[in-house]
Design an enzyme around this catalytic site. Structure first.
Site, mmCIF file in Angstrom:
data_model
loop_
_atom_site.group_PDB
_atom_site.id
_atom_site.type_symbol
_atom_site.label_atom_id
_atom_site.label_comp_id
_atom_site.label_asym_id
_atom_site.label_seq_id
_atom_site.Cartn_x
_atom_site.Cartn_y
_atom_site.Cartn_z
ATOM 1 N N GLU A 345 0.770 -1.392 0.126
ATOM 2 C CA GLU A 345 -0.569 0.038 -0.079
ATOM 3 C C GLU A 345 1.109 1.833 -0.243
ATOM 4 O O GLU A 345 0.458 1.883 0.654
ATOM 5 C CB GLU A 345 -1.334 -0.031 1.268
ATOM 6 N N GLU A 446 -5.987 -8.648 0.273
ATOM 7 C CA GLU A 446 -6.752 -7.578 1.654
ATOM 8 C C GLU A 446 -8.131 -7.503 1.024
ATOM 9 O O GLU A 446 -8.462 -6.916 0.139
ATOM 10 C CB GLU A 446 -6.231 -6.719 2.288
#
Ligand code: NAG
Ligand code: NAG
Ligand code: NAG
Ligand code: NAG
Ligand code: NAG
Ligand code: NAG
Ligand code: NAG
Ligand code: NAG
Ligand code: NAG
Length: 579
Positions: A345, A446
């Site tokens: 991320e 995720e």
């Protein structure tokens, strides 16, 4: 785990709105090799005899595999690996085996008498490194014969990425701690005026106790049983997040350097024993790539941000990849560490996107140059599935896979949707996005079952929630509540055994819908395997409560997205919107 310091619903790059219309190309496929393990066991005696005599190394040999090329340890070429050998503060459990070790390592992390536990660690002293990373604790022998379940190939046969979905979980909160996964640490430590907000502060606060407390956490939050349970849940992959500080020592930081590395290596061996393939996830890099608490230090973004320090940290991160890729290019990891993440991320809401993409190309070259031949993962940085294709031409980056993270709760717009509309968002909008991009090598690294942002410390320690309208950075005064001002976290935060049956039914549909849609990519990794308290973020707890399937590969036939699509008035009796 994506967390925002501002409400993301204001951002144009919100993937919910960006439905890419890229052309469809043939789906990536790999031919599944003959099942060597089965062949072997079907003629056990012959093969033992044959292999013992003629082939010192065969697939699935029950003869222990001979020691790999550890003697080829590279010279330490990096500053990091030359960092001082860390003093370990507290003598550990009952390690009494006489060890013949040189004086210079006594009391350091290489000295097995300082280890909290010796279970499943090789305690023979070694100072060998590969890529500058220690091989401490590793046994020489391993066996890649195991399959996670009858539906997946054993480790020594390639996983058919692209034609069979990955079904995995994350081991978040273990080597990279997060307040909402293990709130007890963030409640217990800290003082009256200041609550600890991230793992860096926790380490600083612990001072002398840091190694002891954190190693105890490493040794208990994820155990040998964890991997067995993951396999028993019908899952076949684990994504393992870890921070940079388990790799090298830096004199000015208080992290428990290097200790976590040994636990990572042991964890990979436990995954191997259960036939679970590993997706390595560098979750926190020097300088913090996203400024969120799981990037190391909350509120800091000194990585590729245009500053001199940001460049230094980005270069340092490339060095880390040189070390890591050299290590995981070893033969013993070829069948097990099949997926290698570049960085989790990176904050592409803030960082200049071109810089981030160019840096990833550099990282890709660095990793392949060390001989790592598995899949290499770049985060989509929340820019959506389709948008990434133009960034990494598959011909030049053939092993590149895109990691997409999907939550419906960090964006007030999505959070405000009714339960049924949330299912529509998954089954219609996301489905179309993934369908349109099904040719792309990508997976959902995720996602969760959380349909509110209620979990304690999820939005940072001490923060409120969008759901109850007191998240400080929320855009809408009433937060993300579907029933303005009337939402409550009591039920979402309750023990799932006490959920209203309609809520359990809904959450089950929410899970199955996501699995179905995500299986149009290379597959999925649920965030997270377990948490201390929050069931909706724990695969284990939700499965025990009957919300997630007993076996990930054997889903209930009672629900799928087409049921929703074919009945526009679909609803669930007695399902309320305030929870
Ligand atoms: C060491 O590694 C190099 C390059 O990877 C290789 O050519 C060489 O054969 C290896 N030596 C040993 C002893 O394994
Ligand atoms: C290690 O360093 C020595 C001395 O600097 C050099 O002769 C040797 O070639 C190096 N070995 C490797 C594997 O890089
Ligand atoms: C560890 O050592 C202590 C003190 O010598 C002893 O009482 C205890 O039984 C030992 N525990 C194990 C597991 O050996
Ligand atoms: C490793 O240990 C051996 C034996 O104790 C020693 O001779 C050697 O100098 C050590 N190497 C490093 C890099 O510390
Ligand atoms: C334990 O580690 C040492 C040093 O790396 C190695 O020589 C030995 O083969 C290992 N023992 C086993 C049983 O794998
Ligand atoms: C509490 O912790 C903060 C941050 O670590 C520190 O600045 C402050 O001095 C501490 N206060 C007390 C009373 O110890
Ligand atoms: C550590 O701190 C010292 C003193 O502030 C400084 O000179 C040194 O450059 C720092 N080292 C690193 C690696 O940041
Ligand atoms: C937010 O509101 C809820 C419900 O009133 C309350 O329990 C919680 O303590 C509040 N949190 C903060 C940080 O104000
Ligand atoms: C969806 O579920 C219904 C009802 O169980 C079933 O008839 C249908 O075949 C399923 N569709 C798909 C695509 O699995």
């Amino acid at each position: 785990m994506y967390k925002v310091t501002a409400d993301s619903s204001t951002d144009d790059s919100n993937s919910f709105y960006n439905i890419s219309q890229d052309e469809t190309k043939p789906f990536y496929k790999r031919i599944r090799k003959r099942d060597i393990c089965t062949a072997f066991f079907s003629s056990l005696f012959t093969v033992i005899l044959f292999s013992a005599i003629f082939f010192p190394i065969v697939f699935c040999s029950i003869l222990p595999k001979i020691r790999q090329q550890y003697n080829n340890a590279t010279n330490d070429t990096t500053d990091m690996s030359k960092g001082k050998v860390l003093e370990v503060s507290s003598p550990k459990a009952n390690f009494s085996e006489p060890v013949d070790i040189p004086d210079y390592v006594r009391g350091t992390y290489l000295d097995a008498s300082t280890w909290l536990t010796t279970d499943d660690f090789n305690t023979t002293f070694t100072n060998e490194t590969v890529g500058g990373l220690s091989i401490m604790g590793l046994f020489s022998f391993y066996n890649d014969c195991t399959r996670a379940n009858p539906g997946v190939p054993p480790l020594n046969s390639p996983f058919p990425y692209g034609s069979q979905p990955v079904r995995g979980v994350n081991l978040g909160g273990w080597l990279s701690m997060e307040p909402f996964i293990t709130p007890s640490f963030f409640e217990k430590y800290g003082n009256g005026t200041h609550q600890l907000t991230d793992e860096t502060e926790l380490h600083q606060f612990l001072g002398q106790d840091v190694n002891n407390v954190i190693e105890t956490h490493y040794n208990t939050f994820v155990t040998k049983d964890t991997f067995r349970e993951i396999r028993e849940a019908g899952l076949d992959h684990v994504r393992i997040p870890f921070p940079y500080w388990i790799l090298f020592s830096s004199p000015n930081e208080t992290h428990p350097f290097q200790i976590g590395w040994r636990y990572l290596l042991r964890g990979i061996e436990w995954a191997r024993e259960n036939g679970l393939r590993v997706n390595l996830d560098l979750h926190a890099v020097p300088g913090n790539q996203n400024s969120w608490n799981h990037g190391g230090t909350l509120g800091v973004l000194n990585w590729l941000d245009g500053s001199e320090l940001g460049q230094k940290n980005a270069d340092l991160t490339l060095k880390l990849h040189e070390m890591l890729a050299t290590f995981f290019a070893q033969e013993r990891y070829k069948n097990i560490v099949t997926i290698y993440g570049i960085v989790n991320e990176p904050n592409m809401f803030v960082l200049e996107n071109k810089k981030v993409i160019d840096w990833h190309k550099e990282a890709y070259k660095t990793i392949t140059a060390q001989g790592y031949s598995g899949y290499i993962v770049a985060s989509d940085g929340f820019t959506g599935v389709g948008s990434i294709e133009k960034n990494y031409a598959p011909i030049r980056y053939p092993n590149m896979v895109i990691d997409i993270h999907r939550y419906t709760i960090f964006d007030s717009f999505m959070l405000r949707l009714s339960h049924i509309d949330t299912l529509h968002a998954v089954c219609d909008v996301w489905d179309k996005e993934f369908e349109d991009n099904a040719f792309l090598p990508s997976f959902v690294g995720e996602w969760s079952l959380a349909d509110t942002d209620c979990a304690k410390f999820l939005n940072d320690v001490g923060e409120g929630t969008r759901w109850e309208g007191n998240f400080s950075a929320a855009v809408y005064p009433n937060g993300g509540c579907a029933v303005e001002g009337a939402c409550s976290c009591d039920i979402p935060n309750a023990d799932p055994l006490n959920y209203p049956p309609s809520y359990k039914t809904y959450l089950n549909m929410y899970a199955l819908s996501q699995m179905e849609v995500f299986e149009k990519t290379w597959g999925w990794f649920f965030w997270n395997w377990d948490t201390e308290t929050s069931a909706q973020w724990s695969y284990k707890k939700s499965r025990n409560a009957g919300i997630l399937p007993k076996l990930a590969y054997e889903k209930s036939a009672d629900w799928n997205c087409s049921i929703l699509q074919s009945s526009p008035l679909f609803k669930i009796e007695n399902l309320e919107e305030y929870y």
